[in-house]
Design an enzyme around this catalytic site. Structure first.
Site, PDB file in Angstrom:
ATOM      1  N   ASP A   1      -0.388   4.517 -19.070  1.00  0.00           N
ATOM      2  CA  ASP A   1      -1.412   4.905 -20.139  1.00  0.00           C
ATOM      3  C   ASP A   1      -2.707   4.414 -19.957  1.00  0.00           C
ATOM      4  O   ASP A   1      -2.594   3.000 -19.287  1.00  0.00           O
ATOM      5  CB  ASP A   1      -0.544   4.515 -21.476  1.00  0.00           C
ATOM      6  CG  ASP A   1       0.560   5.389 -21.690  1.00  0.00           C
ATOM      7  OD1 ASP A   1       1.530   4.724 -21.429  1.00  0.00           O
ATOM      8  OD2 ASP A   1       0.257   6.228 -22.522  1.00  0.00           O
TER       9      ASP A   1
ATOM     10  N   TRP B   1      11.405   1.128   3.012  1.00  0.00           N
ATOM     11  CA  TRP B   1      10.385   0.194   3.447  1.00  0.00           C
ATOM     12  C   TRP B   1      10.049   0.574   4.882  1.00  0.00           C
ATOM     13  O   TRP B   1      10.496   0.647   5.781  1.00  0.00           O
ATOM     14  CB  TRP B   1      11.085  -1.242   3.617  1.00  0.00           C
ATOM     15  CG  TRP B   1      10.327  -2.261   3.882  1.00  0.00           C
ATOM     16  CD1 TRP B   1       8.950  -2.454   3.864  1.00  0.00           C
ATOM     17  CD2 TRP B   1      10.589  -3.695   4.476  1.00  0.00           C
ATOM     18  NE1 TRP B   1       8.345  -3.688   4.223  1.00  0.00           N
ATOM     19  CE2 TRP B   1       9.700  -4.296   4.685  1.00  0.00           C
ATOM     20  CE3 TRP B   1      11.844  -4.291   4.717  1.00  0.00           C
ATOM     21  CZ2 TRP B   1       9.375  -5.631   5.024  1.00  0.00           C
ATOM     22  CZ3 TRP B   1      11.940  -5.390   5.045  1.00  0.00           C
ATOM     23  CH2 TRP B   1      10.839  -6.088   5.235  1.00  0.00           C
TER      24      TRP B   1
ATOM     25  N   TYR C   1       7.488 -12.576   1.186  1.00  0.00           N
ATOM     26  CA  TYR C   1       7.763 -11.237   1.788  1.00  0.00           C
ATOM     27  C   TYR C   1       8.982 -11.512   2.724  1.00  0.00           C
ATOM     28  O   TYR C   1       8.663 -12.328   3.426  1.00  0.00           O
ATOM     29  CB  TYR C   1       6.549 -10.581   2.100  1.00  0.00           C
ATOM     30  CG  TYR C   1       6.542  -8.933   2.346  1.00  0.00           C
ATOM     31  CD1 TYR C   1       6.851  -8.396   1.274  1.00  0.00           C
ATOM     32  CD2 TYR C   1       6.395  -8.539   3.756  1.00  0.00           C
ATOM     33  CE1 TYR C   1       6.559  -6.841   1.457  1.00  0.00           C
ATOM     34  CE2 TYR C   1       6.319  -7.293   3.911  1.00  0.00           C
ATOM     35  CZ  TYR C   1       6.452  -6.474   2.553  1.00  0.00           C
ATOM     36  OH  TYR C   1       6.551  -5.136   2.963  1.00  0.00           O
TER      37      TYR C   1
ATOM     38  N   LYS D   1      -7.826   0.502  -3.725  1.00  0.00           N
ATOM     39  CA  LYS D   1      -7.378  -0.226  -2.688  1.00  0.00           C
ATOM     40  C   LYS D   1      -8.595  -0.934  -1.874  1.00  0.00           C
ATOM     41  O   LYS D   1      -9.704  -0.280  -1.825  1.00  0.00           O
ATOM     42  CB  LYS D   1      -6.826   0.750  -1.681  1.00  0.00           C
ATOM     43  CG  LYS D   1      -6.214   0.292  -0.324  1.00  0.00           C
ATOM     44  CD  LYS D   1      -5.518   1.519   0.261  1.00  0.00           C
ATOM     45  CE  LYS D   1      -4.842   0.922   1.659  1.00  0.00           C
ATOM     46  NZ  LYS D   1      -3.495   0.686   1.159  1.00  0.00           N
TER      47      LYS D   1
ATOM     48  N   GLY E   1      -2.121   4.804  -3.679  1.00  0.00           N
ATOM     49  CA  GLY E   1      -2.076   5.515  -2.491  1.00  0.00           C
ATOM     50  C   GLY E   1      -0.819   6.426  -1.962  1.00  0.00           C
ATOM     51  O   GLY E   1      -1.029   7.335  -1.507  1.00  0.00           O
TER      52      GLY E   1
ATOM     53  N   MET F   1       5.913  -2.434  -9.289  1.00  0.00           N
ATOM     54  CA  MET F   1       4.626  -3.129  -9.582  1.00  0.00           C
ATOM     55  C   MET F   1       4.680  -3.710 -11.152  1.00  0.00           C
ATOM     56  O   MET F   1       3.935  -4.778 -11.293  1.00  0.00           O
ATOM     57  CB  MET F   1       3.746  -1.963  -9.889  1.00  0.00           C
ATOM     58  CG  MET F   1       3.173  -1.520  -8.244  1.00  0.00           C
ATOM     59  SD  MET F   1       1.514  -0.517  -8.352  1.00  0.00           S
ATOM     60  CE  MET F   1       2.058   0.928  -9.323  1.00  0.00           C
TER      61      MET F   1
ATOM     62  N   ASN G   1       0.597   4.058   3.323  1.00  0.00           N
ATOM     63  CA  ASN G   1       0.756   5.036   2.334  1.00  0.00           C
ATOM     64  C   ASN G   1       1.292   6.385   2.612  1.00  0.00           C
ATOM     65  O   ASN G   1       2.077   6.671   2.139  1.00  0.00           O
ATOM     66  CB  ASN G   1      -0.531   4.827   1.289  1.00  0.00           C
ATOM     67  CG  ASN G   1      -0.616   3.543   0.515  1.00  0.00           C
ATOM     68  OD1 ASN G   1       0.462   2.703   0.626  1.00  0.00           O
ATOM     69  ND2 ASN G   1      -2.029   3.373   0.300  1.00  0.00           N
TER      70      ASN G   1
ATOM     71  N   TYR H   1      10.085   2.267  -3.674  1.00  0.00           N
ATOM     72  CA  TYR H   1       9.523   1.766  -2.622  1.00  0.00           C
ATOM     73  C   TYR H   1       8.601   0.559  -3.177  1.00  0.00           C
ATOM     74  O   TYR H   1       7.827   0.095  -2.144  1.00  0.00           O
ATOM     75  CB  TYR H   1       8.488   2.837  -1.937  1.00  0.00           C
ATOM     76  CG  TYR H   1       7.445   3.267  -2.889  1.00  0.00           C
ATOM     77  CD1 TYR H   1       7.884   4.477  -3.627  1.00  0.00           C
ATOM     78  CD2 TYR H   1       6.191   3.054  -2.751  1.00  0.00           C
ATOM     79  CE1 TYR H   1       6.912   5.057  -4.615  1.00  0.00           C
ATOM     80  CE2 TYR H   1       5.308   3.606  -3.584  1.00  0.00           C
ATOM     81  CZ  TYR H   1       5.479   4.520  -4.307  1.00  0.00           C
ATOM     82  OH  TYR H   1       4.556   5.143  -5.224  1.00  0.00           O
TER      83      TYR H   1
END
Lengths: 384, 384
Positions: free
Chosen positions: B217, B314, B83, B376, B195, B291, B167, B288
């Site tokens: 799905d 960000w 990161y 979460k 979130g 995934m 979030n 943002y």
């Protein structure tokens, strides 16, 4: 003498009611030829050369003869039916089926004007104000609203005038409209050898910007590098040089801490991803073409952590929306041309005379359709 | 009595010179535990539970106890070292090696304040003003500049406060900052069950916007659709429904001639390309998250002919740059929460007491690291 009489009658305010179209049809007509298409398809299959007559300019009509008209890649896509901007098919030229005239860019000389045309006179030169007029033709009947007068300066060649609306204007707007650039700031572009690319190099030099210019790998890369450097390119690299890790870092360091602020893209695929990696934090990429026919692929991290912004630019839409700004921009660019500060993009000319065969014209169109190939094709119109 | 004496001494302007740290070290210390890492790697390999003491709050120090701290995907990436935002490793907690504390978001209660802390008092609750503080710990010594006080309203639960900064704030800014949206305008988002997605649905409902919400799905798709519709989602579709040609056209027609103005993306790959095709002319896509770990692929034509604009967001960087706007936004969102107009995202709680074993904590971190999985994860701190 009949012509002079007719002209004097037609210029008199009382004249229109005396002169039916049928009357003037006996003389003063202009013989014209146009490359037309009545269905979408490959240019070689669907283009034909149509001969027709243009009535003398009446009322708000302007008769123009074309001096030069380029063949742009978008013109081909338009004929193929894959371009979003499609001129309407009409029977205005007396074709058996409704058709459109090919081409969108060009320069004309005014031959005659109707009585209600205050802003043009014979001998004036003009370019098309918008796309869709159809410029692959020897003559046309136009209205003032179709034309943008160009400076009365013989230093401006027909080819320069004919090719100003698409390439130089695209480069100009992309350097101006997406992120503020100050003197000393860097931008990076691919397709640097294209008409837009060469224009961007030169505006960069004129405006104090620094440029990194990416060209495809080729045998004569060194020669082309020198040519682009002579136009004002600060750095020229091939695609494979830019993909090399060390060279990539070296290029990245050029712009210092600020980073490259702007990228101009007409390629797509991996070459564009490599270009994106050169941009500094908060940089902008503007796409105006996709010569590789591959999409643009962007790692998510470049959006989130480098705050990159991606946009597109289409000069046709811009020109339609900003007619006054277009005029000012074109005048500024013609100023650079006449002062010798802005050089033409090399073109290949195809002379179009009243006796030129359709196959010769279609070959020029075919040459332009070759992706990544050769020079820009331009029709040059001659009386004989 | 010793404590009261000490407190009175420490609050007296003359006191500091009388009180050495060594003196107060004999009593009043807070026993704290923190999940720390001294090198980058998989959380299960590098996280350890470190016990240490915090000296009584002195001067501008504030002793806080944590009430709740979520485990966000970015926290995992930070520990992995992938990161871009990395907290510095220090020995401030008395660890044998320099280390950092995990976590970035959380809510605290003030336990004690030094004499030079005018803006906080014991019992106040606060969230972290920026990222990088380290929130996976029972207690900490902080400064005013680290904390953003939250309204003194017990209707705000620790979990709501602990999860507001990432979030809901991300959703809020993306709906506000990229293109002007008027009541009745449409936006489309993927990851609608996340979130951020649930927050965007609710802000959309509160602000009169219409939303198309794409979910992956799954077996319980109908159940989830109902759940999101109950939050205010106008339309919920699965990825494969959106990829279906007829359904795609149907969704596109929802926004009428204007088209969808905004897309929010946290997936990548084909799902994002399908989302892009839903945007209207001149639309904006804000990314943002990623995934699917696949890049975003954009056909060139969408840039040129549809004038799409792509950006990233960000929230960490935004928060650091706009502290005052963040405070106003957070207050607005707490307003929605206390009036019952804004619902929590479902979370899975892991209780952290003074005797909780490190493995229990690390399992919660591991659950959060499962891409596309479950709820979460949140640490809830209890005294016993």
């Amino acid at each position: 003498m009949k012509r002079a009489l007719l002209a004097s009658l037609r210029r008199s305010p009382a004249a229109p009611c005396l002169l039916s179209k049928r009357y003037v049809s006996a003389f003063g007509y202009t013989q014209a030829k146009a490359l037309v298409y009545s269905r979408y398809g490959q240019p070689k299959d669907v283009l034909s050369l149509h001969s027709h007559s243009i009535a003398p300019a009446y009322n708000d009509e302007i008769t123009v003869k074309f001096l030069a008209s380029p063949i742009n890649p978008a013109d081909i896509n338009q004929i193929e039916g894959v371009y979003p901007s499609k001129p309407p098919f009409t029977t205005a030229l007396g074709t058996p089926e409704p058709c459109a005239v090919g081409g969108n860019e060009g320069v004309v000389e005014v031959v005659a004007v109707g009585a209600k045309v205050p802003d043009f006179k014979p001998g004036d030169r003009a370019i098309m104000r918008s796309v869709g007029f159809g410029t692959w033709r020897t003559h046309a009947s136009a209205k003032s609203s179709h034309l943008l007068k160009i400076p009365d300066d013989k230093a401006i060649t027909p080819i320069q005038a004919a090719t100003i609306s698409v390439n130089p204007c695209t480069a100009y707007r992309m350097l101006k409209d997406f992120t503020p650039l100050e003197r000393g700031d860097w931008f990076i572009q691919n397709g640097a050898n294209s008409g837009v690319g060469r224009s961007a190099i030169q505006f960069g030099r004129l405006w104090g910007l620094k440029s990194v210019n990416v060209i495809r790998d080729r045998d004569n890369a060194d020669e082309l590098k020198k040519e682009l450097e002579a136009l004002g390119a600060d750095v020229v690299v091939t695609e494979s040089e830019l993909a090399d890790r060390d060279r990539m870092q070296e290029v990245k360091r050029l712009a210092g801490k600020k980073g490259m602020k702007l990228g101009l893209n007409c390629v797509g695929g991996k070459a564009t991803t490599d270009l994106l990696r050169q941009l500094g934090h908060g940089g902008h990429l503007v796409t105006y073409g996709g010569m590789s026919r591959q999409p643009i692929t962007v790692p998510t991290s470049l959006f989130i952590f480098k705050d990159l912004h991606l946009h597109g630019f289409w000069v046709s839409v811009w020109s339609d929306k900003h007619p006054e700004e277009k005029q000012a921009m074109v005048e500024e660019i013609f100023g650079y041309i006449t002062s010798g500060e802005f050089k033409d993009t090399p073109v290949q000319e195809t002379v179009w005379t009243p006796t030129t065969k359709v196959d010769v014209l279609k070959e020029a169109v075919a040459r332009s359709g070759q992706a990544f190939g050769g020079k820009k094709q331009v029709f040059i119109f001659k009386e004989e």
